[in-house]
Motif scaffolding. Structure first.
Motif, PDB file in Angstrom:
ATOM      1  N   ARG A 490     -26.034  14.294   4.697  1.00  0.00           N
ATOM      2  CA  ARG A 490     -25.606  15.698   4.679  1.00  0.00           C
ATOM      3  C   ARG A 490     -24.739  16.024   5.891  1.00  0.00           C
ATOM      4  N   LEU A 493     -21.362  14.184   5.524  1.00  0.00           N
ATOM      5  CA  LEU A 493     -20.555  14.773   4.462  1.00  0.00           C
ATOM      6  C   LEU A 493     -19.945  16.100   4.923  1.00  0.00           C
ATOM      7  N   ARG A 494     -20.726  16.893   5.595  1.00  0.00           N
ATOM      8  CA  ARG A 494     -20.226  18.172   6.107  1.00  0.00           C
ATOM      9  C   ARG A 494     -19.081  17.939   7.095  1.00  0.00           C
ATOM     10  N   TRP A 497     -15.900  16.913   5.179  1.00  0.00           N
ATOM     11  CA  TRP A 497     -15.228  18.027   4.517  1.00  0.00           C
ATOM     12  C   TRP A 497     -14.492  18.897   5.530  1.00  0.00           C
ATOM     13  N   LEU A 507     -19.033  25.433   2.923  1.00  0.00           N
ATOM     14  CA  LEU A 507     -19.797  24.188   2.928  1.00  0.00           C
ATOM     15  C   LEU A 507     -21.303  24.386   2.844  1.00  0.00           C
ATOM     16  N   THR A 510     -23.474  21.691   1.039  1.00  0.00           N
ATOM     17  CA  THR A 510     -23.786  20.371   1.596  1.00  0.00           C
ATOM     18  C   THR A 510     -25.222  20.282   2.081  1.00  0.00           C
ATOM     19  N   VAL A 513     -27.299  18.592  -0.702  1.00  0.00           N
ATOM     20  CA  VAL A 513     -26.842  17.313  -1.248  1.00  0.00           C
ATOM     21  C   VAL A 513     -27.961  16.276  -1.140  1.00  0.00           C
ATOM     22  N   VAL A 590     -22.254  10.777  -3.209  1.00  0.00           N
ATOM     23  CA  VAL A 590     -21.447  11.115  -2.044  1.00  0.00           C
ATOM     24  C   VAL A 590     -20.700   9.879  -1.563  1.00  0.00           C
TER      25      VAL A 590
END
Length: 890
Positions: A490, A493-494, A497, A507, A510, A513, A590
């Protein structure tokens, strides 16, 4: 305003904390939990902010904090204990020092273009470098006296991010060696030690030597970014696998030739034993053999042995090991022959060091693609590596088989099965890759000391105690590691982005996720086409159904980098990212950019299943699945690399393959369908099948079985022990035999003898022939166990019977009378040669199997100093016109 010069000011530690500097400069901290915890306690926030790197930590922590620690008696006791523990580790006898019965090498030089020791020393790109790093760490734990040799890349390998539309982007942060856990090798007067190579046009390539201490193992890294070089030469070590063909050639010349000179310099300055064995990890360092030949051809008064080229070649080959990691010819470094000729015609080997240079025609001959279908305009680094090494190996049993077929042309006349390339299956360094959760649980059951030994030695009996760990404890451990991965994914991924241009307000999703209670599949590796990153996307609707299943959902975590010049690989990543960006599934799949060792440390333990679906047999080994297995993950893989030999039906699943299907699209369709079926009908149902206590008992049993049976097999400790016993020790023995002083007092008498013998054999071999074969005994219908007496007449053209081995070769035959499953028996000379130089040989041939059976005879060169009967690549078999008389088998 931009600075005109950048440098690092190092922290001056208070006297009571001086040991922190010593601990930071020995990379053992990267796999020693107690030392890492000590550094974390210096300042937990700064530790995390500096990427858990002790050198950067000590440069960033406040002076006030250091002053406080200098008077903290509890911290100082822990520091003293850590210092003493490291000294004991460095000085005490270990496995290698306890071996008896044979004289092991005094030292081994291990050359590789990349080393993955820790993310804090980013000198690796993928599996080759991680394997090299694990090799050094396991050697250190075992006490094997290896000296690692590589290059120090000022930009390392690239850092990866994604554009808004999911296209891979690369950046190359500049690395300052003063911020790394390395020290500069210096001469007694304090000046940096320098090695130099001659270049065309009167130029020279200079390099200084940085040393990283990997536990007990020194790792020497050459750096060309110094003032002695012109701008082009300074850039030779700018980045890993960067630049064009000439840039790559210069890197490999510096690694091989400069690397040997760096080893000699290091041993001179430190008193370290000189290597008796040189191990080249892939062909990139193959030029090291040329430098060692040059050393031996120097006159004795200049420190050489005064050998001619052929004798020096034999001496070098005896102590050289070549490991190939490449299952396809396209993966081998090949240079234009003229480019190599231009660089070596200037005397690159020797000109800056004194003494004779290697004749350029001999250099070119070593890399010639002399086999049918080879390109005479190219110089093949693997071919040179194999010609310069008396021993060679692949990195799994299947890869050894593939390699024997791929390089068969270097041993014409021999079946692929007889090509002298063995295999040692790779392993992974358990203390680096096993999660602390697994260590704590195992240590509680079988003892901390025993689990340390189990991770180091790879002995099955030391892993048996895991059988007694309770199901609920294993399942809770697996859930905690899964939750750890979810949290890490997480956050990453954040951050990704944000890099792609999205603001925080967009966001919020996220945070939801992935799910710590959902079956988690991992897939992470380099992204060449044969590894098939997007095979899972073949039927996207079916994949969506698996991800969103109402009762048995799966989630997938994917990571990987494409080579910067590989637009095809980048397109695969973009396709995967586009699927993962879909609002409907983005909480279940992801893609995490910038895959490195830090990410891997969370990814392997957190996955329930590790996916690997290369085109078989193009995966040489595939060690990522080993790291996952060490943490109790189950493998879901094509039977390739290590999985082909160690899959047992209870430690995971084998994806069926469409071997032989020439239509790649059709093959992908078949194999992706098999993958979906396995996940839907076997993997997911097993994971979600719970008993009355909500435990998936059968899944847990597979996890336990994986840890007990694969744990000791996949270890780098097991791998390094095999290298010592099967390759390093025999290579050292061969080298000593060739270097020994002869009866006349000349050194390297064996090398001179072997070189002269090979010259004589090659000169006469064209006239050696089998002239007649006859068999007596047996019956019209021979039975199992009966024996034939073979009589063979051969022409040796003046060679002595001691120079050859006349063999009967038998085995099962197919419809074309091709023999397989070979069995050989040496025949004995029955009388003296006649006036025409013919000899008669005799011997028994037992009919040892039923069914279609056949035999032939052959003549091979034979000498006590050969490592393999196929070493010269010479064999003589009966011509079609040879006379036969057997009356039994036709």
């Amino acid at each position: 305003m931009k600075a005109i010069r950048r440098f690092t000011v190092r922290t001056v530690l208070p006297e009571p904390l001086q040991a922190l500097g010593e601990l930071a400069l020995n990379l053992r901290w990267s796999w020693h939990p107690e030392t890492r915890e000590l550094f974390r306690s210096v300042d937990p926030d700064v530790w995390e902010a500096t990427g858990c790197d002790p050198v950067r930590l000590l440069g960033a922590v406040s002076g006030q904090r250091l002053a406080a620690l200098a008077t903290d008696r509890r911290f100082l006791r822990r520091l003293h204990d850590a210092e003493e523990d490291l000294r004991d580790y460095l000085a005490g006898p270990r496995w290698y020092q306890q071996q008896r019965g044979r004289e092991l090498p005094a030292a081994i030089g291990y050359f590789s273009p990349e080393f993955g020791i820790t993310a804090a020393l980013p000198q690796y790109s993928g599996g080759l470098g991680i394997l090299a790093g694990d090799h050094l760490k396991a050697a250190s734990d075992l006490g094997v006296p290896i000296i690692g040799v590589g290059l120090l890349y000022r930009h390392g390998y690239f850092r990866q991010s994604l554009s808004r539309d999911g296209w891979q982007q690369e950046r190359y942060p500049l690395l300052d060696p003063n911020e790394l856990a390395v020290s500069l090798l210096r001469e007694p007067d304090g000046s940096p030690s320098i090695v130099a190579l001659a270049l065309p046009g009167g130029r020279a390539l200079h390099a200084q030597i940085w040393k990283a201490q990997v536990g007990r193992v020194p790792l020497l890294m050459l750096d060309s970014d110094i003032e002695e070089n012109d701008a082009r030469a300074r850039d030779v070590t700018d980045r890993l696998y960067g630049g064009g063909s000439e840039h790559r050639l210069l890197q490999e010349m510096l690694l091989g030739i400069g690397g040997v000179r760096a080893v000699r310099t290091f041993c001179r300055l430190t008193g370290h034993a000189e290597p008796e064995v040189f191990h080249t990890n892939e062909g990139h360092a193959g030029f090291l053999g040329l430098e060692r030949i040059r050393e031996l051809t120097r006159p004795e008064e200049d420190g050489g042995a005064g050998l001619d080229f052929d004798a020096a070649l034999e001496a070098v080959r005896a102590g050289t090991l070549f490991t190939t990691h490449t299952p396809v010819p396209a993966g081998i470094d090949r240079f234009e022959r003229q480019l190599v000729q231009r660089h070596f015609a200037t005397g690159a080997v020797g000109a800056t060091e004194g003494g004779p240079s290697i004749p350029v025609d001999r250099v070119l001959a070593l890399g010639t693609e002399s086999w049918s279908g080879g390109d005479p305009a190219l110089f093949n680094m693997a071919a040179m590596g194999l010609r310069l090494a008396q021993r060679a190996n692949g990195v799994s049993e299947l890869h050894g088989q593939v390699s024997r077929g791929m390089f068969n042309g270097l041993w014409p006349g021999f079946d692929a099965a007889e090509v002298p390339i063995t295999s040692i299956t790779n392993g992974v360094h358990a203390p680096t890759w096993i999660d602390p959760e697994v260590v704590r649980l195992a240590a509680r059951e079988i003892g901390a000391e025993r689990i340390d030994d189990a991770m180091m030695l790879g002995e099955s009996r030391r892993w048996d105690g895991i059988d007694h760990i309770g199901d609920s404890e294993i399942w809770e451990m697996r859930r905690r590691m899964r939750a750890q991965l979810v949290s890490e994914a997480r956050a990453r991924l954040r951050a990704s982005w944000r890099q792609r241009g999205t603001v925080d307000a967009e966001l919020g999703w996220t945070g939801d996720v992935l799910d710590p209670d959902v079956l988690t599949i991992g897939f992470a590796r380099r992204v060449p086409s044969y590894k098939r990153l997007t095979l899972m996307l073949r039927d996207q609707e079916r994949l969506r159904g698996l991800l969103l299943h109402p009762t048995r959902p799966i989630q997938i975590v994917v990571a990987g980098k494409a080579h910067p010049a590989d637009d095809g690989g980048k397109a695969l990543i973009q396709k995967l990212v586009a699927f993962a960006d879909d609002h409907a599934v983005r909480h279940r799949i992801v893609f995490l950019p910038d895959y490195d060792m830090d990410m891997a440390a969370k990814l392997y333990p957190g996955c329930d299943v590790w996916l690997n679906n290369p085109l078989r047999p193009l995966e040489a080994c595939g060690t990522s699945g080993m790291k996952a297995a060490l943490n109790g993950a189950l493998n879901l893989s094509v039977l390739d690399g290590w999985w082909d030999e160690w899959f047992d039906g209870s430690n995971g699943w084998a994806i069926p393959t469409a071997d032989g299907e020439v239509d790649e699209d059709r093959r992908d369709e078949i194999e992706s369908g098999a993958l979906y079926d396995l996940i839907e009908y076997q993997v997911a149902p097993r994971f979600y099948e719970r008993d009355a206590t909500e435990l998936p008992r059968r899944w847990i049993q597979m996890v336990r079985h994986t840890l007990v049976t694969l744990g000791p097999k996949v270890l780098a400790g097991r791998m390094v022990r095999e290298y010592v016993e099967r390759l390093y020790a025999p290579a050292a023995e061969s080298r000593r035999a060739l270097a020994a002083v002869g009866e006349t007092g000349e050194p390297y008498a064996g090398a001179r003898e072997l070189a002269e013998w090979k010259t004589r054999i090659r000169a006469r071999w064209g006239q050696v022939r089998v002239e007649h074969v006859e068999a007596a005994g047996g019956a019209d219908a021979p039975e199992l166990g009966s024996t034939l007496t073979l009589r063979v007449q051969v022409h040796l053209d003046g060679l002595d019977p001691a120079d050859v081995d006349v063999q009967a070769v038998s085995g099962r035959v197919d419809e074309s009378d091709v023999i397989s499953e070979l069995s050989t028996v040496s025949l004995k000379p029955a009388d003296r040669a006649d006036v025409d130089g013919r000899w008669r040989y005799e011997g028994p041939l037992e009919l040892s199997r039923t069914g279609p059976f056949g035999y032939t005879v052959r003549i091979l060169p034979s000498h006590r100093l050969l490592a393999s009967e196929a070493e010269l690549g010479l064999v003589t078999v009966p011509a079609e016109t040879t006379g036969f008389s057997d009356g039994v088998l036709r």
